[in-house]
Design an enzyme around this catalytic site. Structure first.
Site, PDB file in Angstrom:
ATOM      1  N   ARG A  59      33.543  46.639  48.512  1.00  0.00           N
ATOM      2  CA  ARG A  59      34.756  46.639  47.710  1.00  0.00           C
ATOM      3  C   ARG A  59      34.377  47.170  46.347  1.00  0.00           C
ATOM      4  O   ARG A  59      33.247  47.437  46.044  1.00  0.00           O
ATOM      5  CB  ARG A  59      35.415  45.260  47.650  1.00  0.00           C
ATOM      6  CG  ARG A  59      34.528  44.011  47.652  1.00  0.00           C
ATOM      7  CD  ARG A  59      33.587  43.857  46.531  1.00  0.00           C
ATOM      8  NE  ARG A  59      34.251  44.015  45.222  1.00  0.00           N
ATOM      9  CZ  ARG A  59      33.608  44.237  44.096  1.00  0.00           C
ATOM     10  NH1 ARG A  59      32.289  44.373  44.092  1.00  0.00           N
ATOM     11  NH2 ARG A  59      34.259  44.352  42.948  1.00  0.00           N
ATOM     12  N   GLY A  60      35.440  47.415  45.572  1.00  0.00           N
ATOM     13  CA  GLY A  60      35.228  48.062  44.280  1.00  0.00           C
ATOM     14  C   GLY A  60      35.701  49.502  44.383  1.00  0.00           C
ATOM     15  O   GLY A  60      35.267  50.223  45.294  1.00  0.00           O
ATOM     16  N   GLN A 206      34.926  37.381  43.014  1.00  0.00           N
ATOM     17  CA  GLN A 206      33.973  38.470  42.747  1.00  0.00           C
ATOM     18  C   GLN A 206      33.084  38.136  41.539  1.00  0.00           C
ATOM     19  O   GLN A 206      31.934  38.549  41.470  1.00  0.00           O
ATOM     20  CB  GLN A 206      34.706  39.791  42.464  1.00  0.00           C
ATOM     21  CG  GLN A 206      35.377  40.445  43.651  1.00  0.00           C
ATOM     22  CD  GLN A 206      36.828  40.039  43.816  1.00  0.00           C
ATOM     23  OE1 GLN A 206      37.241  38.940  43.388  1.00  0.00           O
ATOM     24  NE2 GLN A 206      37.629  40.883  44.454  1.00  0.00           N
ATOM     25  N   ASP A 247      41.292  50.143  39.082  1.00  0.00           N
ATOM     26  CA  ASP A 247      41.471  50.705  40.418  1.00  0.00           C
ATOM     27  C   ASP A 247      42.400  51.899  40.405  1.00  0.00           C
ATOM     28  O   ASP A 247      42.394  52.709  41.341  1.00  0.00           O
ATOM     29  CB  ASP A 247      41.985  49.618  41.370  1.00  0.00           C
ATOM     30  CG  ASP A 247      40.918  48.565  41.606  1.00  0.00           C
ATOM     31  OD1 ASP A 247      40.755  47.691  40.724  1.00  0.00           O
ATOM     32  OD2 ASP A 247      40.219  48.631  42.631  1.00  0.00           O
ATOM     33  N   ASN A 257      44.284  46.784  37.958  1.00  0.00           N
ATOM     34  CA  ASN A 257      42.970  46.188  38.148  1.00  0.00           C
ATOM     35  C   ASN A 257      43.142  44.828  38.799  1.00  0.00           C
ATOM     36  O   ASN A 257      44.261  44.375  39.053  1.00  0.00           O
ATOM     37  CB  ASN A 257      42.229  46.083  36.800  1.00  0.00           C
ATOM     38  CG  ASN A 257      40.741  45.838  36.984  1.00  0.00           C
ATOM     39  OD1 ASN A 257      40.066  46.567  37.708  1.00  0.00           O
ATOM     40  ND2 ASN A 257      40.234  44.789  36.348  1.00  0.00           N
TER      41      ASN A 257
HETATM   42  C1  LIG Z   1      34.285  49.361  39.456  1.00  0.00           C
HETATM   43  S1  LIG Z   1      35.873  49.155  39.971  1.00  0.00           S
HETATM   44  C2  LIG Z   1      35.869  47.544  40.561  1.00  0.00           C
HETATM   45  C3  LIG Z   1      37.268  47.045  40.701  1.00  0.00           C
HETATM   46  O1  LIG Z   1      37.551  46.798  42.084  1.00  0.00           O
HETATM   47  C4  LIG Z   1      37.841  45.426  42.204  1.00  0.00           C
HETATM   48  O2  LIG Z   1      38.756  45.146  43.217  1.00  0.00           O
HETATM   49  P1  LIG Z   1      38.214  44.695  44.681  1.00  0.00           P
HETATM   50  O3  LIG Z   1      37.037  43.787  44.452  1.00  0.00           O
HETATM   51  O4  LIG Z   1      39.398  44.001  45.289  1.00  0.00           O
HETATM   52  O5  LIG Z   1      37.867  45.978  45.391  1.00  0.00           O
HETATM   53  C5  LIG Z   1      38.388  45.050  40.855  1.00  0.00           C
HETATM   54  O6  LIG Z   1      39.697  45.489  40.674  1.00  0.00           O
HETATM   55  C6  LIG Z   1      37.415  45.762  39.963  1.00  0.00           C
HETATM   56  O7  LIG Z   1      37.813  45.931  38.654  1.00  0.00           O
END
Ligand SMILES: CSC[C@H]1O[C@H](OP(=O)(O)O)[C@H](O)[C@@H]1O
Length: 357
Positions: A59-60, A206, A247, A257
């Site tokens: 994720r990310g 996270q 995001d 985000n």
């Molecule tokens: C470096 S961008 C990471 C961004 O992604 C995360 O979402 P997820 O863990 O659900 O993929 C989160 O929005 C972070 O800021």
């Protein structure tokens, strides 16, 4: 196809923590199991990679795009002996595009792969060309993260200060080094960081499971806090910047985000703490005029009703679980990408830096 027997690979030259490409298979660190288990899952098919993105094995925003790009290469390898190889790869791109809706990096990466594919005339050429493109997307992301670290420091105080961050935006969320956590790494290596307050970031945690783990791996001083403690921390005055990832950033500077970012931005403005968004330009979507147009992912209520399978709410209580929110540009003090810094972002500055779509 998931092979859990694969050996745990060591860190590679890109400094990635989460994604390792082995030429014909993709190894992903299963982030659902951190911090107590480090398990690498190996994928040899695009559907498996799409499932890994949907299920948040990886994720990310940038990491999702990079993984999907490698997923397209796996599709090309599988389609090598098929007459309709180009159609099959195109269908795999559609499967990968359906994995998660909010991070524009996924669609940006798949568009780059689609453009490469269209120029290919034979399956072996496609495998080579798509492999090169996926590896370039990965390497460019790490380079962008290091550049963003330098750009961000140019507008921050010299004397050491503390920051607060939300979710995970480090080497686990990118190709390596990190976006907001990349700025944290740059501050730390420049001796300009007192400590990082890390929001736990419910419901997926996270912050407590990933950011605290990632920063402790490098000896960077991190203090974990409940999301609800952020207001009290900002009131106390030690924190000078809230630094988050993104995001999707739209043409007027609105920022999607992780859920909870919008409330942090309001708190930061109320307490005179500056609010910085750090993301590669692959996160900028100039085709969307404002944050109102961003698709916000909603995930299953079990993510809120339980933690690691342990119920913390009545089993049938209805749940509202949007996993992103939108922070309006007027609450953002700086957007940092590898192209530079925009302070007090607005549509005019976004167009000047990123062009029109
Ligand atoms: C470096 S961008 C990471 C961004 O992604 C995360 O979402 P997820 O863990 O659900 O993929 C989160 O929005 C972070 O800021």
């Amino acid at each position: 196809m998931i092979d859990q027997s694969a050996p745990t690979p060591g860190p590679d030259s890109l400094g990635t923590l989460a994604i390792l490409w082995h030429g014909d298979r993709l190894a992903l660190l299963d982030q659902r199991l951190l911090p107590d288990q480090e398990v690498w899952l190996t994928y040899q098919d695009p559907q498996g990679v799409a499932d890994a993105i949907r299920d948040m094995v990886v994720r990310g925003a940038p990491a999702i795009g990079i993984s999907a790009a490698y997923g397209v290469v796996l599709a090309a390898i599988q389609a090598r002996v098929q007459d309709d190889w180009k159609t099959v790869i195109g269908e795999a791109i559609d499967v990968l595009a359906a994995s998660r809706p909010t991070a524009v990096n996924l669609f940006w990466a798949l568009e780059r792969m689609k453009t490469r594919l269209q120029a290919c005339q034979a399956p072996d050429e496609a495998i080579a060309s798509l492999t090169g493109e996926a590896e370039a997307i990965h390497a460019e992301d790490v380079a962008a993260n290091r550049l963003m670290g330098r750009h961000a420091l140019s507008i921050m105080e010299e004397a050491p200060f503390s920051v607060l961050t939300h979710c995970n935006t480090g080497a686990l969320a990118t190709g390596g080094y990190g976006t907001a956590l990349g700025v944290v790494r740059s501050l730390w290596h420049a001796n300009r960081l007192k400590r990082v307050y890390a929001d736990e970031t419910r419901p997926w945690l996270q912050g407590s499971r990933l950011t605290a783990w990632e920063l402790q791996q490098e000896g960077i001083p991190v203090t974990l806090n409940a999301d609800s403690a952020a207001a009290q921390i900002l009131r106390q005055g030690e924190v000078r910047w809230v630094i988050v990832g993104a995001d999707r950033i739209t043409a007027n500077g609105d920022v999607a985000n992780k859920i909870g970012t919008y409330s942090l931005a309001i708190l930061a403005r109320h307490h005179g703490v500056r609010f910085m968004v750090v993301a590669p330009s692959s996160t900028v979507d100039m085709a969307l005029l404002s944050g109102a147009d961003i698709p916000i992912e909603e995930r299953d209520g079990t993510e809120v009703r339980a933690v690691r399978g342990v119920a913390i709410a009545p089993g049938k209580v209805p749940v509202y679980n949007p996993v992103f929110d939108v922070t309006p540009a007027e609450l953002v003090d700086a957007i940092v990408t590898e192209k530079g810094v925009i302070e007090k972002p607005d549509a005019e500055q976004m167009t000047a830096m990123f062009g029109r779509r």
